[in-house]
Enzyme design. Structure first.
Site, PDB file in Angstrom:
ATOM      1  N   HIS A  41       0.860  -1.189   0.000  1.00  0.00           N
ATOM      2  CA  HIS A  41       0.000   0.000   0.000  1.00  0.00           C
ATOM      3  C   HIS A  41       0.895   1.238   0.000  1.00  0.00           C
ATOM      4  O   HIS A  41       0.690   2.154  -0.766  1.00  0.00           O
ATOM      5  CB  HIS A  41      -0.946  -0.029   1.210  1.00  0.00           C
ATOM      6  CG  HIS A  41      -1.867   1.155   1.289  1.00  0.00           C
ATOM      7  ND1 HIS A  41      -2.952   1.218   2.114  1.00  0.00           N
ATOM      8  CD2 HIS A  41      -1.852   2.336   0.638  1.00  0.00           C
ATOM      9  CE1 HIS A  41      -3.571   2.390   1.956  1.00  0.00           C
ATOM     10  NE2 HIS A  41      -2.920   3.085   1.076  1.00  0.00           N
ATOM     11  N   GLU A  92       0.845   8.002  -3.722  1.00  0.00           N
ATOM     12  CA  GLU A  92       1.601   7.633  -2.519  1.00  0.00           C
ATOM     13  C   GLU A  92       2.866   8.481  -2.406  1.00  0.00           C
ATOM     14  O   GLU A  92       3.272   8.866  -1.310  1.00  0.00           O
ATOM     15  CB  GLU A  92       1.944   6.139  -2.538  1.00  0.00           C
ATOM     16  CG  GLU A  92       0.736   5.229  -2.315  1.00  0.00           C
ATOM     17  CD  GLU A  92       0.126   5.393  -0.920  1.00  0.00           C
ATOM     18  OE1 GLU A  92       0.862   5.309   0.075  1.00  0.00           O
ATOM     19  OE2 GLU A  92      -1.093   5.628  -0.831  1.00  0.00           O
ATOM     20  N   HIS A  96       3.143  10.687   0.815  1.00  0.00           N
ATOM     21  CA  HIS A  96       4.093  10.145   1.799  1.00  0.00           C
ATOM     22  C   HIS A  96       5.562  10.309   1.387  1.00  0.00           C
ATOM     23  O   HIS A  96       6.397  10.665   2.207  1.00  0.00           O
ATOM     24  CB  HIS A  96       3.788   8.668   2.052  1.00  0.00           C
ATOM     25  CG  HIS A  96       2.404   8.417   2.545  1.00  0.00           C
ATOM     26  ND1 HIS A  96       2.017   8.709   3.831  1.00  0.00           N
ATOM     27  CD2 HIS A  96       1.297   7.942   1.925  1.00  0.00           C
ATOM     28  CE1 HIS A  96       0.730   8.395   3.991  1.00  0.00           C
ATOM     29  NE2 HIS A  96       0.269   7.941   2.843  1.00  0.00           N
TER      30      HIS A  96
HETATM   31  P1  5GP Z   1      -3.159   6.689   2.090  1.00  0.00           P
HETATM   32  O1  5GP Z   1      -3.853   8.032   1.721  1.00  0.00           O
HETATM   33  O2  5GP Z   1      -1.842   7.107   2.202  1.00  0.00           O
HETATM   34  O3  5GP Z   1      -2.148   6.277   1.126  1.00  0.00           O
HETATM   35  O4  5GP Z   1      -3.873   5.944   0.954  1.00  0.00           O
HETATM   36  C1  5GP Z   1      -5.189   5.887   1.244  1.00  0.00           C
HETATM   37  C2  5GP Z   1      -5.882   5.683   0.006  1.00  0.00           C
HETATM   38  O5  5GP Z   1      -5.263   4.602  -0.681  1.00  0.00           O
HETATM   39  C3  5GP Z   1      -7.282   5.296   0.383  1.00  0.00           C
HETATM   40  O6  5GP Z   1      -8.135   6.197  -0.255  1.00  0.00           O
HETATM   41  C4  5GP Z   1      -7.403   3.897  -0.152  1.00  0.00           C
HETATM   42  O7  5GP Z   1      -8.651   3.721  -0.741  1.00  0.00           O
HETATM   43  C5  5GP Z   1      -6.317   3.872  -1.174  1.00  0.00           C
HETATM   44  N1  5GP Z   1      -5.861   2.564  -1.542  1.00  0.00           N
HETATM   45  C6  5GP Z   1      -5.574   1.454  -0.905  1.00  0.00           C
HETATM   46  N2  5GP Z   1      -5.256   0.488  -1.755  1.00  0.00           N
HETATM   47  C7  5GP Z   1      -5.358   1.058  -2.959  1.00  0.00           C
HETATM   48  C8  5GP Z   1      -5.178   0.608  -4.253  1.00  0.00           C
HETATM   49  O8  5GP Z   1      -4.839  -0.558  -4.484  1.00  0.00           O
HETATM   50  N3  5GP Z   1      -5.368   1.521  -5.209  1.00  0.00           N
HETATM   51  C9  5GP Z   1      -5.727   2.808  -4.987  1.00  0.00           C
HETATM   52  N4  5GP Z   1      -5.893   3.653  -6.005  1.00  0.00           N
HETATM   53  N5  5GP Z   1      -5.911   3.257  -3.787  1.00  0.00           N
HETATM   54  C10 5GP Z   1      -5.729   2.377  -2.805  1.00  0.00           C
HETATM   55  P1  5GP Z   2      -6.063   3.268   5.558  1.00  0.00           P
HETATM   56  O1  5GP Z   2      -7.263   3.106   6.403  1.00  0.00           O
HETATM   57  O2  5GP Z   2      -6.352   3.342   4.096  1.00  0.00           O
HETATM   58  O3  5GP Z   2      -4.959   2.317   5.889  1.00  0.00           O
HETATM   59  O4  5GP Z   2      -5.424   4.668   5.988  1.00  0.00           O
HETATM   60  C1  5GP Z   2      -5.978   5.867   5.581  1.00  0.00           C
HETATM   61  C2  5GP Z   2      -4.885   6.853   5.411  1.00  0.00           C
HETATM   62  O5  5GP Z   2      -4.512   7.443   6.664  1.00  0.00           O
HETATM   63  C3  5GP Z   2      -3.644   6.214   4.907  1.00  0.00           C
HETATM   64  O6  5GP Z   2      -3.664   6.082   3.572  1.00  0.00           O
HETATM   65  C4  5GP Z   2      -2.589   7.133   5.403  1.00  0.00           C
HETATM   66  O7  5GP Z   2      -2.380   8.161   4.493  1.00  0.00           O
HETATM   67  C5  5GP Z   2      -3.129   7.696   6.662  1.00  0.00           C
HETATM   68  N1  5GP Z   2      -2.488   7.028   7.793  1.00  0.00           N
HETATM   69  C6  5GP Z   2      -3.049   6.128   8.622  1.00  0.00           C
HETATM   70  N2  5GP Z   2      -2.156   5.762   9.564  1.00  0.00           N
HETATM   71  C7  5GP Z   2      -1.012   6.434   9.305  1.00  0.00           C
HETATM   72  C8  5GP Z   2       0.261   6.479   9.924  1.00  0.00           C
HETATM   73  O8  5GP Z   2       0.545   5.819  10.925  1.00  0.00           O
HETATM   74  N3  5GP Z   2       1.216   7.275   9.361  1.00  0.00           N
HETATM   75  C9  5GP Z   2       0.945   8.022   8.271  1.00  0.00           C
HETATM   76  N4  5GP Z   2       1.920   8.790   7.766  1.00  0.00           N
HETATM   77  N5  5GP Z   2      -0.242   8.020   7.671  1.00  0.00           N
HETATM   78  C10 5GP Z   2      -1.216   7.232   8.179  1.00  0.00           C
END
Ligand code: 5GP
Ligand code: 5GP
Length: 201
Positions: A41, A92, A96
């Site tokens: 992810h 990403e 991040h």
């Molecule tokens: P977090 O914001 O850092 O990276 O990422 C969260 C988003 O990544 C969420 O909106 C979640 O739906 C998405 N996410 C998780 N797995 C995937 C994936 O395989 N593809 C895409 N486009 N989004 C993903």
């Molecule tokens: P998810 O439920 O898709 O794993 O997380 C939602 C989003 O919240 C992630 O894509 C990520 O961007 C943010 N998030 C959740 N936990 C953490 C964390 O421990 N560190 C950071 N940097 N982001 C996080």
């Protein structure tokens, strides 16, 4: 003191179980790829006091990756929700990766993530411990953690999502130190509760 933009203390390397991602996804179903192995992810710079920070830093713009790395990421880091791999990597990176440039430039960020994925096969580790996706069975948090810890010698964090009354394993997090080289124990924060299901769809 106030943390400056982009400061991190450690990294969370987050792998997801695609069937859970897809099952709870709001993206169109025909785009889903519920692969039966853990995929990346993201690699998230983190700290212990404000777990979702840093994010969306003022860093370098995403650049096209070299073809050999793209082939590796297509296997390890696919967009399982909507099939747009490049857009997923770019997202990403923006959210991040831009906050980890004190440690990793963009190429290193993606190369390092791939080698973290390659170093342990969670799907195999669980299979060898007879933890196999099932529509009905659940496991204790510690059963799953122990199986992984036996292989990695470090404590992972498990994150789940709720599907009605069932808690499904969604993510396995490995933690790494500031330099993203040495794996460390994760704190159990906001992790799954007991009785974790691992569904194959
Ligand atoms: P977090 O914001 O850092 O990276 O990422 C969260 C988003 O990544 C969420 O909106 C979640 O739906 C998405 N996410 C998780 N797995 C995937 C994936 O395989 N593809 C895409 N486009 N989004 C993903
Ligand atoms: P998810 O439920 O898709 O794993 O997380 C939602 C989003 O919240 C992630 O894509 C990520 O961007 C943010 N998030 C959740 N936990 C953490 C964390 O421990 N560190 C950071 N940097 N982001 C996080």
């Amino acid at each position: 003191f106030i943390m400056s933009t982009g400061s991190h203390v450690y990294f969370q390397f987050v792998q997801q179980w695609p069937p859970t991602t897809c099952r709870l996804s709001s993206k169109p179903r025909y785009k889903h790829r519920p692969l039966q192995n853990f995929t990346i992810h993201g690699l998230w710079p983190s700290n212990y006091s404000n777990p979702t920070k840093p994010s969306n830093c003022n860093g370098s713009q995403f650049k096209i990756l070299p073809p050999q790395l793209i082939s590796k990421l297509k296997i390890s880091w696919p967009d399982v929700e909507s099939g747009n791999d490049t857009r997923f990597w770019e997202g990403e990176w923006n959210k991040h990766g831009t906050c980890s440039e004190q440690t990793l430039n963009q190429l290193q960020y993606f190369e390092r993530s791939y080698s973290m994925w390659k170093s342990y096969n969670i799907t195999e580790i669980l299979k060898n411990a007879s933890i196999i996706p099932s529509a009905t069975q659940t496991w204790k948090y510690s059963d799953i953690v122990s199986a992984i810890k036996t292989a990695t010698k470090r404590t992972p964090l498990l994150r789940c999502k709720w599907d009605k009354n069932t808690q499904l394993l969604h993510e396995v997090v490995f933690c790494y130190g500031y330099n993203a080289i040495k794996q460390i124990d994760c704190n159990r924060t906001a992790g799954c509760k007991n009785n974790v299901g691992i569904s194959f769809q």
